[in-house]
Design a protein around this motif. Sequence first.
Motif, PDB file in Angstrom:
ATOM      1  N   LYS A  98      89.233  63.594  13.884  1.00 43.89           N
ATOM      2  CA  LYS A  98      90.501  64.151  14.381  1.00 43.89           C
ATOM      3  C   LYS A  98      90.460  64.272  15.901  1.00 43.89           C
ATOM      4  O   LYS A  98      91.442  63.973  16.585  1.00 43.89           O
TER       5      LYS A  98
ATOM      6  N   GLN B   5      98.894  58.162   7.498  1.00 41.71           N
ATOM      7  CA  GLN B   5      98.251  57.676   8.715  1.00 41.71           C
ATOM      8  C   GLN B   5      96.846  57.191   8.397  1.00 41.71           C
ATOM      9  O   GLN B   5      96.119  57.847   7.652  1.00 41.71           O
TER      10      GLN B   5
ATOM     11  N   HIS C   2     101.883  63.136   5.803  1.00 35.79           N
ATOM     12  CA  HIS C   2     102.633  64.034   6.673  1.00 35.79           C
ATOM     13  C   HIS C   2     104.045  63.497   6.872  1.00 35.79           C
ATOM     14  O   HIS C   2     104.218  62.380   7.382  1.00 35.79           O
TER      15      HIS C   2
ATOM     16  N   LYS D 189      90.845  60.867  17.407  1.00 37.06           N
ATOM     17  CA  LYS D 189      92.227  60.407  17.228  1.00 37.06           C
ATOM     18  C   LYS D 189      93.164  61.103  18.213  1.00 37.06           C
ATOM     19  O   LYS D 189      93.959  60.456  18.894  1.00 37.06           O
ATOM     20  N   ASP D 190      93.047  62.416  18.314  1.00 34.37           N
ATOM     21  CA  ASP D 190      93.939  63.182  19.179  1.00 34.37           C
ATOM     22  C   ASP D 190      93.695  62.906  20.658  1.00 34.37           C
ATOM     23  O   ASP D 190      94.626  62.947  21.463  1.00 34.37           O
TER      24      ASP D 190
ATOM     25  N   PRO E 221      97.455  61.138  21.848  1.00 35.21           N
ATOM     26  CA  PRO E 221      98.045  62.482  21.838  1.00 35.21           C
ATOM     27  C   PRO E 221      99.431  62.451  21.180  1.00 35.21           C
ATOM     28  O   PRO E 221     100.160  61.466  21.313  1.00 35.21           O
ATOM     29  N   PRO E 222      99.764  63.515  20.441  1.00 34.79           N
ATOM     30  CA  PRO E 222     101.052  63.545  19.737  1.00 34.79           C
ATOM     31  C   PRO E 222     102.259  63.330  20.654  1.00 34.79           C
ATOM     32  O   PRO E 222     103.256  62.773  20.237  1.00 34.79           O
ATOM     33  N   ASP E 223     102.166  63.753  21.898  1.00 30.89           N
ATOM     34  CA  ASP E 223     103.286  63.586  22.829  1.00 30.89           C
ATOM     35  C   ASP E 223     103.119  62.329  23.697  1.00 30.89           C
ATOM     36  O   ASP E 223     103.795  62.161  24.696  1.00 30.89           O
TER      37      ASP E 223
END
Length: 185
Positions: free
Chosen positions: A163, A52, A47, A166-167, A171-173
Motif C-alpha cells: 500500500k 484495483q 472499492h 502504491k500510494d 497518490p490519490p490526488d
Amino acid sequence: MRVVLAFLLFVLPQAFESERHSLDLEPLLQDHAALQRLTVVYQPPIHKGWVQLFFVRGDGSLILQAHPDRPMPVTDIPTCRAKVSQDVVKNLVRLIIQRHFFELPERQFIFIYAAQGNEELELHTIRIDDGLAKTSRTFGVGKFAGKEEKIPPDFSAIEDELKRLKDSAFPPDGKPCHFASAINF
C-alpha cells in the motif's frame, strides 16, 4: 455432484501445497536475471465498483490497473505506470521472506450464493510469480460462515508495504491514468 465436490476438496489443497514449496525468493536477491522475472500483485478489496490490481515487477516497474467488478465489453482500462529502484523491490522480497509469506495458511472463501445472509467479507490478496511458479494468499476481514475473519500480522505487514509503495507512486490526488490493455496474471 458430491463426488466432484469431494474430489475438488481433496485435490485442490494438494495442488496448492506443491506450489507453496516450489517458490524460493532467496536467489532473487543475488541473481539480477532471476529478479527480472518476479511479479508481485496486490489486490485490495473492491472499492466503488472497481477492482484495483497493483503490480510490482522485478525490474522496478510499478503498474496500477483498475477493472470494473462486473463484466463489461472494454478492451482498455485505466493504467498508471511508475518506476522504483531494484533496491526497493529487493526490500519487498526481503520483507516477504522475513514475514514467512509462504508459511501463511491458505484460505479459500467459497461463496455458494451471492449474498450469504448478512455476512460481509472484504478479500485481500497477494500473488507472487517468480517466473517459474506462482502462489497466492487471500485473507478476509469480516464475517464468513458465521465466523469473524481477520488478517494475520505477517500478511498485514506485507500488505502495508505494498500500500505504501502504491500510494507513494500513485497518490490519490495525482494525475489521471492512461488507458491500456489489461494485464493477465
